[in-house]
Design a protein around this motif. Structure first.
Motif, PDB file in Angstrom:
ATOM      1  N   ALA A   1      13.019 -79.213 -20.071  1.00 36.50           N
ATOM      2  CA  ALA A   1      12.219 -80.291 -20.652  1.00 36.50           C
ATOM      3  C   ALA A   1      10.885 -80.353 -19.926  1.00 36.50           C
ATOM      4  O   ALA A   1      10.845 -80.270 -18.697  1.00 36.50           O
ATOM      5  CB  ALA A   1      12.947 -81.617 -20.547  1.00 36.50           C
ATOM      6  N   LEU A   2       9.800 -80.494 -20.683  1.00 32.64           N
ATOM      7  CA  LEU A   2       8.466 -80.646 -20.125  1.00 32.64           C
ATOM      8  C   LEU A   2       8.005 -82.057 -20.417  1.00 32.64           C
ATOM      9  O   LEU A   2       7.901 -82.461 -21.580  1.00 32.64           O
ATOM     10  CB  LEU A   2       7.495 -79.640 -20.754  1.00 32.64           C
ATOM     11  N   MET A   3       7.720 -82.788 -19.356  1.00 33.51           N
ATOM     12  CA  MET A   3       7.336 -84.186 -19.487  1.00 33.51           C
ATOM     13  C   MET A   3       5.817 -84.325 -19.558  1.00 33.51           C
ATOM     14  O   MET A   3       5.087 -83.548 -18.934  1.00 33.51           O
ATOM     15  CB  MET A   3       7.879 -84.980 -18.302  1.00 33.51           C
ATOM     16  N   PRO A   4       5.319 -85.309 -20.310  1.00 32.94           N
ATOM     17  CA  PRO A   4       3.874 -85.535 -20.388  1.00 32.94           C
ATOM     18  C   PRO A   4       3.298 -85.810 -18.999  1.00 32.94           C
ATOM     19  O   PRO A   4       3.920 -86.490 -18.176  1.00 32.94           O
ATOM     20  CB  PRO A   4       3.746 -86.782 -21.273  1.00 32.94           C
TER      21      PRO A   4
ATOM     22  N   ALA B   1       5.946 -74.823 -14.211  1.00 29.49           N
ATOM     23  CA  ALA B   1       5.798 -73.378 -14.087  1.00 29.49           C
ATOM     24  C   ALA B   1       7.118 -72.714 -14.453  1.00 29.49           C
ATOM     25  O   ALA B   1       8.185 -73.204 -14.102  1.00 29.49           O
ATOM     26  CB  ALA B   1       5.402 -73.007 -12.665  1.00 29.49           C
ATOM     27  N   LEU B   2       7.027 -71.614 -15.155  1.00 32.87           N
ATOM     28  CA  LEU B   2       8.190 -70.809 -15.505  1.00 32.87           C
ATOM     29  C   LEU B   2       8.078 -69.525 -14.692  1.00 32.87           C
ATOM     30  O   LEU B   2       7.207 -68.695 -14.955  1.00 32.87           O
ATOM     31  CB  LEU B   2       8.185 -70.525 -17.009  1.00 32.87           C
ATOM     32  N   VAL B   3       8.911 -69.379 -13.678  1.00 37.62           N
ATOM     33  CA  VAL B   3       8.829 -68.239 -12.774  1.00 37.62           C
ATOM     34  C   VAL B   3      10.158 -67.495 -12.744  1.00 37.62           C
ATOM     35  O   VAL B   3      11.211 -68.070 -13.043  1.00 37.62           O
ATOM     36  CB  VAL B   3       8.439 -68.672 -11.339  1.00 37.62           C
TER      37      VAL B   3
ATOM     38  N   THR C   1      10.929 -66.407 -23.565  1.00 37.11           N
ATOM     39  CA  THR C   1      10.916 -67.861 -23.750  1.00 37.11           C
ATOM     40  C   THR C   1       9.622 -68.303 -24.415  1.00 37.11           C
ATOM     41  O   THR C   1       9.639 -69.059 -25.395  1.00 37.11           O
ATOM     42  CB  THR C   1      11.089 -68.582 -22.404  1.00 37.11           C
ATOM     43  N   LEU C   2       8.482 -67.802 -23.926  1.00 35.46           N
ATOM     44  CA  LEU C   2       7.190 -68.172 -24.501  1.00 35.46           C
ATOM     45  C   LEU C   2       7.041 -67.666 -25.931  1.00 35.46           C
ATOM     46  O   LEU C   2       6.508 -68.369 -26.792  1.00 35.46           O
ATOM     47  CB  LEU C   2       6.056 -67.650 -23.620  1.00 35.46           C
ATOM     48  N   LEU C   3       7.511 -66.458 -26.189  1.00 36.89           N
ATOM     49  CA  LEU C   3       7.447 -65.922 -27.554  1.00 36.89           C
ATOM     50  C   LEU C   3       8.293 -66.748 -28.520  1.00 36.89           C
ATOM     51  O   LEU C   3       7.891 -66.989 -29.662  1.00 36.89           O
ATOM     52  CB  LEU C   3       7.899 -64.462 -27.567  1.00 36.89           C
ATOM     53  N   ALA C   4       9.449 -67.199 -28.066  1.00 36.47           N
ATOM     54  CA  ALA C   4      10.308 -68.030 -28.925  1.00 36.47           C
ATOM     55  C   ALA C   4       9.669 -69.392 -29.179  1.00 36.47           C
ATOM     56  O   ALA C   4       9.681 -69.893 -30.309  1.00 36.47           O
ATOM     57  CB  ALA C   4      11.685 -68.190 -28.285  1.00 36.47           C
ATOM     58  N   ILE C   5       9.096 -69.995 -28.148  1.00 38.78           N
ATOM     59  CA  ILE C   5       8.421 -71.288 -28.327  1.00 38.78           C
ATOM     60  C   ILE C   5       7.291 -71.155 -29.338  1.00 38.78           C
ATOM     61  O   ILE C   5       7.086 -72.026 -30.174  1.00 38.78           O
ATOM     62  CB  ILE C   5       7.889 -71.822 -26.975  1.00 38.78           C
ATOM     63  N   SER C   6       6.552 -70.048 -29.274  1.00 35.83           N
ATOM     64  CA  SER C   6       5.412 -69.825 -30.165  1.00 35.83           C
ATOM     65  C   SER C   6       5.819 -69.357 -31.553  1.00 35.83           C
ATOM     66  O   SER C   6       4.959 -69.188 -32.417  1.00 35.83           O
ATOM     67  CB  SER C   6       4.472 -68.789 -29.548  1.00 35.83           C
TER      68      SER C   6
END
Length: 85
Positions: free
Chosen positions: A26-29, A34-36, A46-51
């Motif tokens: 979860a990313l909070m406002p 960071a995703l490491v 993960t980034l490709l799926a989000i996009s």
């Protein structure tokens, strides 16, 4: 406070190889996140799926409670989700 972006039990595979095995986050406002991880850990997937650039087999990707998995990539960008390298 509600998460701005929430990922629930996301699963992504490249053929028979499962790259993401049910990740949740979860990313909070107002927070910096960071995703490491090591090479091959699933960061780019993960980034490709989000996009919306790669299909997920299971799970949810919620932006302010709206599921991004139902949107085409250009509609996800219009919602304000972009990648910067």
């Amino acid at each position: 406070m509600m998460p701005l972006l929430r990922i629930e039990a996301l699963r992504v595979a490249y053929g028979q190889i499962e790259a993401l095995k049910g990740i949740s986050l979860a990313l909070m406002p107002g927070e910096i996140t960071a995703l490491v991880g090591a090479n091959g850990a699933g960061k780019s997937t993960t980034l490709l799926a989000i996009s919306g650039l790669i299909a997920a087999q299971a799970g949810r990707i919620l932006l302010e409670e709206s599921d991004l998995r139902t949107l085409a990539p250009h509609h996800i960008v219009r919602r304000g989700v972009v990648q910067v390298a």
